[in-house]
Design a protein around this motif. Structure first.
Motif, mmCIF file in Angstrom:
data_model
loop_
_atom_site.group_PDB
_atom_site.id
_atom_site.type_symbol
_atom_site.label_atom_id
_atom_site.label_comp_id
_atom_site.label_asym_id
_atom_site.label_seq_id
_atom_site.Cartn_x
_atom_site.Cartn_y
_atom_site.Cartn_z
ATOM 1 N N GLY A 87 -8.924 8.784 -4.032
ATOM 2 C CA GLY A 87 -7.619 8.699 -3.404
ATOM 3 C C GLY A 87 -7.560 7.757 -2.221
ATOM 4 N N VAL A 88 -8.619 6.970 -2.017
ATOM 5 C CA VAL A 88 -8.670 6.015 -0.898
ATOM 6 C C VAL A 88 -8.162 4.655 -1.382
ATOM 7 C CG1 VAL A 88 -10.167 4.798 0.723
ATOM 8 C CG2 VAL A 88 -10.631 7.201 0.161
ATOM 9 N N GLN A 89 -7.179 4.110 -0.696
ATOM 10 C CA GLN A 89 -6.707 2.766 -1.017
ATOM 11 C C GLN A 89 -7.412 1.752 -0.119
ATOM 12 O OE1 GLN A 89 -2.467 2.613 -0.430
ATOM 13 N NE2 GLN A 89 -2.572 3.425 1.645
ATOM 14 N N VAL A 90 -7.462 0.495 -0.613
ATOM 15 C CA VAL A 90 -8.260 -0.523 0.072
ATOM 16 C C VAL A 90 -7.428 -1.786 0.268
ATOM 17 C CG1 VAL A 90 -10.371 -1.912 0.006
ATOM 18 C CG2 VAL A 90 -10.357 0.395 -1.003
ATOM 19 N N LEU A 91 -7.514 -2.339 1.468
ATOM 20 C CA LEU A 91 -7.006 -3.682 1.762
ATOM 21 C C LEU A 91 -8.220 -4.537 2.053
ATOM 22 C CD1 LEU A 91 -4.823 -5.782 2.406
ATOM 23 C CD2 LEU A 91 -4.700 -4.831 4.732
ATOM 24 N N HIS A 92 -8.495 -5.521 1.189
ATOM 25 C CA HIS A 92 -9.747 -6.269 1.232
ATOM 26 C C HIS A 92 -9.442 -7.759 1.396
ATOM 27 C CE1 HIS A 92 -13.891 -7.054 -0.912
ATOM 28 N NE2 HIS A 92 -13.642 -7.948 0.028
ATOM 29 N N ALA A 93 -9.853 -8.335 2.534
ATOM 30 C CA ALA A 93 -9.734 -9.777 2.763
ATOM 31 C C ALA A 93 -11.055 -10.423 2.352
ATOM 32 C CB ALA A 93 -9.420 -10.066 4.230
ATOM 33 N N GLY B 83 -0.175 5.048 -10.698
ATOM 34 C CA GLY B 83 -0.299 6.273 -9.931
ATOM 35 C C GLY B 83 -1.586 6.401 -9.156
ATOM 36 N N ALA B 84 -2.564 5.523 -9.424
ATOM 37 C CA ALA B 84 -3.840 5.582 -8.706
ATOM 38 C C ALA B 84 -3.713 4.888 -7.353
ATOM 39 C CB ALA B 84 -4.937 4.924 -9.535
ATOM 40 N N ALA B 85 -4.690 5.135 -6.511
ATOM 41 C CA ALA B 85 -4.723 4.451 -5.216
ATOM 42 C C ALA B 85 -4.911 2.953 -5.440
ATOM 43 C CB ALA B 85 -5.857 5.003 -4.362
ATOM 44 N N PRO B 86 -4.126 2.118 -4.765
ATOM 45 C CA PRO B 86 -4.241 0.667 -4.970
ATOM 46 C C PRO B 86 -5.467 0.067 -4.283
ATOM 47 C CG PRO B 86 -2.512 1.148 -3.386
ATOM 48 C CD PRO B 86 -3.003 2.470 -3.887
ATOM 49 N N LEU C 93 0.831 -1.200 0.000
ATOM 50 C CA LEU C 93 0.000 0.000 0.000
ATOM 51 C C LEU C 93 0.865 1.250 0.000
ATOM 52 C CD1 LEU C 93 -2.530 -1.191 2.731
ATOM 53 C CD2 LEU C 93 -3.005 -0.994 0.272
ATOM 54 N N ASP C 94 0.274 2.351 -0.440
ATOM 55 C CA ASP C 94 0.947 3.635 -0.420
ATOM 56 C C ASP C 94 1.119 4.084 1.035
ATOM 57 O OD1 ASP C 94 0.871 6.741 -0.355
ATOM 58 O OD2 ASP C 94 1.254 6.280 -2.463
ATOM 59 N N PRO C 95 2.256 4.676 1.388
ATOM 60 C CA PRO C 95 2.475 5.030 2.799
ATOM 61 C C PRO C 95 1.609 6.179 3.303
ATOM 62 C CG PRO C 95 4.321 5.771 1.441
ATOM 63 C CD PRO C 95 3.463 4.906 0.567
ATOM 64 N N ASP C 96 1.048 6.985 2.394
ATOM 65 C CA ASP C 96 0.399 8.209 2.833
ATOM 66 C C ASP C 96 -1.093 8.315 2.522
ATOM 67 O OD1 ASP C 96 2.848 9.325 3.815
ATOM 68 O OD2 ASP C 96 3.423 9.724 1.744
ATOM 69 N N ARG C 97 -1.653 7.419 1.744
ATOM 70 C CA ARG C 97 -3.066 7.547 1.373
ATOM 71 C C ARG C 97 -3.987 7.048 2.489
ATOM 72 N NH1 ARG C 97 -3.899 8.505 -4.095
ATOM 73 N NH2 ARG C 97 -2.154 8.031 -5.494
ATOM 74 N N LYS D 6 -12.288 -18.946 0.193
ATOM 75 C CA LYS D 6 -13.100 -19.655 -0.800
ATOM 76 C C LYS D 6 -13.727 -18.720 -1.829
ATOM 77 C CE LYS D 6 -14.278 -23.434 2.370
ATOM 78 N NZ LYS D 6 -15.388 -24.176 3.043
ATOM 79 N N ASN D 7 -13.611 -17.440 -1.643
ATOM 80 C CA ASN D 7 -14.286 -16.471 -2.509
ATOM 81 C C ASN D 7 -13.373 -15.988 -3.632
ATOM 82 O OD1 ASN D 7 -16.554 -16.613 -0.765
ATOM 83 N ND2 ASN D 7 -15.593 -15.122 0.589
ATOM 84 N N THR D 8 -12.865 -16.931 -4.399
ATOM 85 C CA THR D 8 -11.867 -16.594 -5.416
ATOM 86 C C THR D 8 -12.448 -15.783 -6.569
ATOM 87 O OG1 THR D 8 -12.259 -18.767 -6.419
ATOM 88 C CG2 THR D 8 -10.427 -18.587 -4.876
ATOM 89 N N GLU D 9 -13.780 -15.740 -6.687
ATOM 90 C CA GLU D 9 -14.388 -14.941 -7.755
ATOM 91 C C GLU D 9 -14.380 -13.451 -7.438
ATOM 92 O OE1 GLU D 9 -17.522 -15.201 -4.709
ATOM 93 O OE2 GLU D 9 -15.988 -16.570 -5.486
ATOM 94 N N VAL D 10 -14.082 -13.099 -6.204
ATOM 95 C CA VAL D 10 -14.051 -11.690 -5.800
ATOM 96 C C VAL D 10 -12.715 -11.084 -6.233
ATOM 97 C CG1 VAL D 10 -14.081 -10.089 -3.855
ATOM 98 C CG2 VAL D 10 -15.570 -12.098 -3.854
ATOM 99 N N SER D 11 -12.761 -10.137 -7.167
ATOM 100 C CA SER D 11 -11.534 -9.515 -7.658
ATOM 101 C C SER D 11 -11.821 -8.098 -8.133
ATOM 102 C CB SER D 11 -10.938 -10.342 -8.803
ATOM 103 O OG SER D 11 -11.834 -10.373 -9.903
ATOM 104 N N VAL D 12 -10.768 -7.324 -8.254
ATOM 105 C CA VAL D 12 -10.844 -5.941 -8.725
ATOM 106 C C VAL D 12 -9.760 -5.746 -9.773
ATOM 107 C CG1 VAL D 12 -10.542 -3.516 -8.057
ATOM 108 C CG2 VAL D 12 -11.800 -5.075 -6.568
ATOM 109 N N PRO D 13 -10.089 -5.205 -10.938
ATOM 110 C CA PRO D 13 -9.052 -4.962 -11.956
ATOM 111 C C PRO D 13 -7.946 -4.072 -11.405
ATOM 112 C CG PRO D 13 -11.246 -4.656 -12.880
ATOM 113 C CD PRO D 13 -11.429 -4.806 -11.401
ATOM 114 N N ALA D 14 -6.740 -4.276 -11.916
ATOM 115 C CA ALA D 14 -5.605 -3.471 -11.474
ATOM 116 C C ALA D 14 -5.894 -1.990 -11.693
ATOM 117 C CB ALA D 14 -4.351 -3.880 -12.233
ATOM 118 N N ARG D 15 -5.520 -1.180 -10.756
ATOM 119 C CA ARG D 15 -5.709 0.269 -10.865
ATOM 120 C C ARG D 15 -4.665 0.860 -11.819
ATOM 121 N NH1 ARG D 15 -10.636 0.904 -9.331
ATOM 122 N NH2 ARG D 15 -10.535 -1.149 -10.314
ATOM 123 N N PRO D 16 -4.979 1.961 -12.481
ATOM 124 C CA PRO D 16 -3.996 2.617 -13.365
ATOM 125 C C PRO D 16 -2.758 3.051 -12.586
ATOM 126 C CG PRO D 16 -6.206 3.518 -13.693
ATOM 127 C CD PRO D 16 -6.277 2.649 -12.480
#
Length: 370
Positions: free
Chosen positions: A220-226, A242-245, A186-190, A230-240
């Motif tokens: 500008g909000v980054q997310v850590l999502h557990a 410089g964007a928030a991860p 994750l970004d250190p400051d977001r 078993k929920n392997t279908e849960v995914s998010v496309p890579a962010r562009p």
């Protein structure tokens, strides 16, 4: 001194039991060694893995599940209970127990009844705002009754909080933030949102957070999502670039680092989760489990009423709610700071030591320095 702890079955019973065990084994008086701790469990519970891993003796007794509704299985309970109580009383005699501490569930009721018959004093600890049957019975037999939520309706209840492992209760989030965010990429400051639904994930939280990913990261909000293993279908496309991860993981092995990385959590409100978040001063948007007896909502209310969290019904959780309610909060440092301060004020990070004091007093031992 010999202490027997009864808290098998689920992590909600086992984790506070082990936190108390750790607190007790840290205690040594001027002339006395640390108490010897034995845990009671059943062969089908998580305790068969968790208790030995923490270095404690585990003894198994027959489980006595109590049906929530009248069913034919209810007729089998007296026989099962008689056998379990007899075996548990033999164990208490063998161990020469000075005190029995119960945390509810299938293991606790036989332990309470066996201790009563053997003349061993009892301490009850209730984790949830609404106690289960085992602890309602145990409270009538106990020398002392400790609760996590002040309003818990048990006879003689004393508020001590939820015993937590020291990796959580002693966590300095600010001091560990840079390390934690680096650990998860994750970004250190977001500003950072932590999303989790327990060890297996939660479908409604997964759906809403993933659907709100663009709104969150665009702000500008980054997310850590557990998401749950078993929920392997849960995914998010890579962010562009410089964007928030938006980081998706199956499971969080290091909850201490996850808490240190986050500014706000979106999660259920199980008793341990609520206690951990308030102990470390991490504000939350609590989404109580929509089934059961409503205890998760009641678990969250003290922190919400203290101004350290917000509450949203599972049916009301949506991407639009996250965008309208959480994004403004996450992008307002002053509001986040105030929430964190109020969350910490509602926490009891020393609950393990407070419960250990109570247990030692019941066992007739002098309470020394922590």
């Amino acid at each position: 001194m010999r202490v027997v702890l009864a808290g098998g079955g689920t992590g909600g019973h086992i984790e506070p039991m082990l936190a108390l065990a750790d607190a007790l084994t840290r205690r040594t008086g001027a002339a006395d060694p640390a108490p010897l701790v034995t845990c009671l469990g059943t062969a089908r519970g998580m305790e068969t893995r968790l208790v030995p891993a923490r270095g404690y003796d585990l003894r198994l007794i027959p489980p006595v599940p109590l049906p929530r509704k009248p069913t034919p299985d209810l007729l089998r309970v007296p026989g099962r209970l008689h056998r379990a109580v007899a075996e548990t009383r033999e164990l208490l005699t063998e161990l020469d127990a000075d005190v029995v501490v119960g945390f509810g569930g299938d293991v606790a009721l036989p332990a309470y009844l066996a201790a009563r018959r053997a003349g061993v004093p009892i301490v009850v600890h209730e984790q949830n705002a609404l106690p289960g049957l085992a602890n309602r019975i145990g409270a009538r037999l106990a020398a002392r009754v400790a609760v996590t939520v002040p309003s818990t309706p048990l006879r003689g209840a004393e508020h001590v909080g939820m015993p937590l492992r020291t990796a959580i209760s002693g966590l300095d989030r600010a001091a560990r933030r840079a390390e934690a965010r680096a650990e998860f990429g994750l970004d250190p400051d977001r500003p950072t949102l932590l999303v989790f639904g327990g060890s297996q994930g939660a479908a409604s939280l997964n759906r809403a957070a993933v659907a709100a990913a663009d709104a969150l990261t665009a702000a500008g909000v980054q997310v850590l999502h557990a998401r749950g293993p078993k929920n392997t279908e849960v995914s998010v496309p890579a962010r562009p670039a410089g964007a928030a991860p938006y980081v998706v993981v199956d499971y969080l092995e290091r909850m201490d680092l996850a808490y240190a990385a986050a500014d706000l959590a979106l999660c259920r409100s199980g008793a341990v989760t609520v206690a951990e978040l308030s102990a470390v001063g991490l504000p939350a948007a609590f989404v109580p489990l929509p089934i059961g007896n409503g205890e998760q909502r009641l678990n969250a209310l003290p922190v919400v009423e203290a101004g350290g969290a917000v509450l949203v019904a599972d049916a009301d959780l949506s991407p639009a709610w996250i965008e309208s309610e959480l994004v403004p909060l996450l992008t307002d440092p002053q509001a986040l700071s105030a929430l964190a301060e109020h969350a910490a004020a509602a926490g009891t990070p020393d609950a393990d030591e407070r419960l250990a004091d109570l247990v030692l007093q019941v066992a007739g031992r002098e309470v020394g320095d922590r």
